[in-house]
Design an enzyme around this catalytic site. Structure first.
Site, PDB file in Angstrom:
ATOM      1  N   CYS A   1       1.782  -4.696   6.706  1.00 34.51           N
ATOM      2  CA  CYS A   1       0.467  -4.474   6.111  1.00 34.51           C
ATOM      3  C   CYS A   1       0.659  -4.078   4.651  1.00 34.51           C
ATOM      4  CB  CYS A   1      -0.270  -3.375   6.870  1.00 34.51           C
ATOM      5  SG  CYS A   1      -1.862  -2.894   6.152  1.00 34.51           S
TER       6      CYS A   1
ATOM      7  N   CYS B   1      -9.662  10.408  -5.270  1.00 35.17           N
ATOM      8  CA  CYS B   1      -8.259   9.983  -5.295  1.00 35.17           C
ATOM      9  C   CYS B   1      -7.406  10.755  -6.288  1.00 35.17           C
ATOM     10  CB  CYS B   1      -8.177   8.492  -5.582  1.00 35.17           C
ATOM     11  SG  CYS B   1      -6.482   7.857  -5.458  1.00 35.17           S
TER      12      CYS B   1
ATOM     13  N   CYS C   1       3.013  -0.286   6.586  1.00 36.19           N
ATOM     14  CA  CYS C   1       2.073  -0.615   5.512  1.00 36.19           C
ATOM     15  C   CYS C   1       2.609  -0.110   4.186  1.00 36.19           C
ATOM     16  CB  CYS C   1       0.706   0.003   5.807  1.00 36.19           C
ATOM     17  SG  CYS C   1      -0.586  -0.545   4.662  1.00 36.19           S
TER      18      CYS C   1
ATOM     19  N   CYS D   1      -3.126   5.213 -11.562  1.00 29.24           N
ATOM     20  CA  CYS D   1      -4.124   4.165 -11.350  1.00 29.24           C
ATOM     21  C   CYS D   1      -5.267   4.307 -12.358  1.00 29.24           C
ATOM     22  CB  CYS D   1      -4.667   4.255  -9.925  1.00 29.24           C
ATOM     23  SG  CYS D   1      -5.894   2.971  -9.538  1.00 29.24           S
TER      24      CYS D   1
ATOM     25  N   ARG E   1      -8.773   3.327  13.618  1.00 27.88           N
ATOM     26  CA  ARG E   1      -7.644   4.169  13.214  1.00 27.88           C
ATOM     27  C   ARG E   1      -8.114   5.531  12.725  1.00 27.88           C
ATOM     28  NH1 ARG E   1      -4.699   0.810   9.963  1.00 27.88           N
ATOM     29  NH2 ARG E   1      -3.594   0.185  11.843  1.00 27.88           N
TER      30      ARG E   1
ATOM     31  N   CYS F   1      -8.003  -5.048   7.460  1.00 27.03           N
ATOM     32  CA  CYS F   1      -8.051  -3.626   7.761  1.00 27.03           C
ATOM     33  C   CYS F   1      -9.013  -3.009   6.764  1.00 27.03           C
ATOM     34  CB  CYS F   1      -6.654  -3.010   7.626  1.00 27.03           C
ATOM     35  SG  CYS F   1      -6.611  -1.210   7.816  1.00 27.03           S
TER      36      CYS F   1
ATOM     37  N   CYS G   1     -11.951   6.476  -8.745  1.00 28.23           N
ATOM     38  CA  CYS G   1     -12.392   6.878  -7.408  1.00 28.23           C
ATOM     39  C   CYS G   1     -12.382   8.404  -7.323  1.00 28.23           C
ATOM     40  CB  CYS G   1     -11.483   6.280  -6.344  1.00 28.23           C
ATOM     41  SG  CYS G   1     -11.286   4.482  -6.461  1.00 28.23           S
TER      42      CYS G   1
END
Length: 324
Positions: A133, A64, A101, A57, A265, A193, A61
């Site tokens: 999802c 991550c 998901c 990616c 969650r 979500c 972040c």
């Protein structure tokens, strides 16, 4: 406080902070009371999260392990074949999951063959009778509409942290970019979500600011993930201290009180929680977890299916049936 069957969208940060800082057992009792007003206390939604495209990616972040710029042990994986994804979905359904998901480590969705393949995956999982999802990064209005038409029930796009602290964690997109995607998801007719991560180095005020953004949306997110930082070696936050369990409980309870109708969650970080600690989170209003055959949550460790089944049995809880 909010157990009368009404929803509020006019919270203030001082109000939420006062809730968060209440004496712990009073806070848990209040949250548990509200939870039982709005939900069946013995049901837990079991969701399975599968990384259909891993690593590489371009975002930065700080938490991550899938960011290409960090030197982690994550293996980059191209988009999985559709038949592989559908096989995982069937196993998840057989194991008791009602929601599946699919996550792709993209900054944003692009209108290309990979997106076409995602659409095929969505249709296939939808045909299995599961809630579908996706979490694929930023979306345009048109892309959101296409996902909805294919059968996506919910789209995950976390705020991660407060608007004020956001720039300390991510520089490759803005907080407003996240809000724009959530608006596109809502406009397309999918459920939202969205939650965040604690343990990033943020203050309690930052945590409440994040919840304030969610709780004051015109429609509350139908699902609010509360994540504890999974400290991935090679990322800037690898040496952050483990978040204290009572901070997680406080976060769960405050989210439950502010957004009583939402699924709260218990997400990343469960692997470092004992069964007793997870039970406190359920008592405080959490009623959804991620589980999976691979015993991972994207690229970090997570309890396995058999372990979670035993925990639910021990606690007198049962998997929630799909509403489809």
């Amino acid at each position: 406080m909010n157990n009368t069957g009404t929803l509020r969208h006019d919270w203030t940060k001082p109000e939420l902070l006062a809730i968060y800082e209440r004496p712990l057992l009073d806070l848990i009792y209040e949250a548990a009371t509200i939870h039982r007003t709005w939900h069946k206390a013995d049901e837990i939604q079991i969701s399975t999260l599968l990384s259909v495209k891993t690593g590489g990616c371009p975002e930065d972040c700080s938490y991550c392990g899938q960011a290409a710029r960090y030197h982690t042990d994550i293996n980059v994986q191209a988009l999985l074949p559709t038949e592989t994804v559908l096989a995982h979905a069937q196993k998840a359904k057989d194991a008791g999951s009602s929601r599946f998901c699919m996550a792709a480590a993209w900054r944003e969705v692009r209108d290309n063959r990979d997106f076409d393949r995602i659409i095929d995956m969505v249709k296939g999982v939808n045909n299995l009778g599961m809630e579908v999802c996706c979490t694929l990064g930023m979306l345009t209005e048109q892309q959101a509409q296409r996902l909805h038409e294919a059968g996506v029930h919910a789209y995950n796009h976390n705020l991660d942290t407060s608007e004020e602290y956001y720039k300390e964690i991510i520089s490759t997109r803005s907080f407003d970019h996240r809000l724009d995607t959530i608006k596109h998801v809502r406009k397309a007719g999918m459920t939202v979500c969205s939650g965040g991560i604690i343990g990033l180095g943020e203050t309690a005020e930052d945590r409440m600011s994040m919840l304030l953004t969610l709780a004051n949306m015109e429609t509350h997110p139908e699902s609010v993930p509360i994540n504890a930082l999974a400290r991935v070696k090679g990322t800037p936050l690898e040496n952050n201290p483990k978040i204290d369990i009572w901070e997680m409980v406080r976060m769960v309870a405050t989210a439950r009180i502010a957004m009583p109708a939402s699924m709260v969650r218990l997400s990343a970080g469960r692997i470092e929680m004992t069964e007793t600690e997870q039970a406190w989170c359920f008592m405080a209003g959490a009623n959804s977890i991620f589980t999976g055959e691979r015993e991972t949550l994207l690229v970090t460790p997570n309890p396995g299916v058999s372990e979670d089944k035993q925990m639910l049995t021990n606690l007198g809880l049962k998997p929630m049936r799909s509403k489809r």
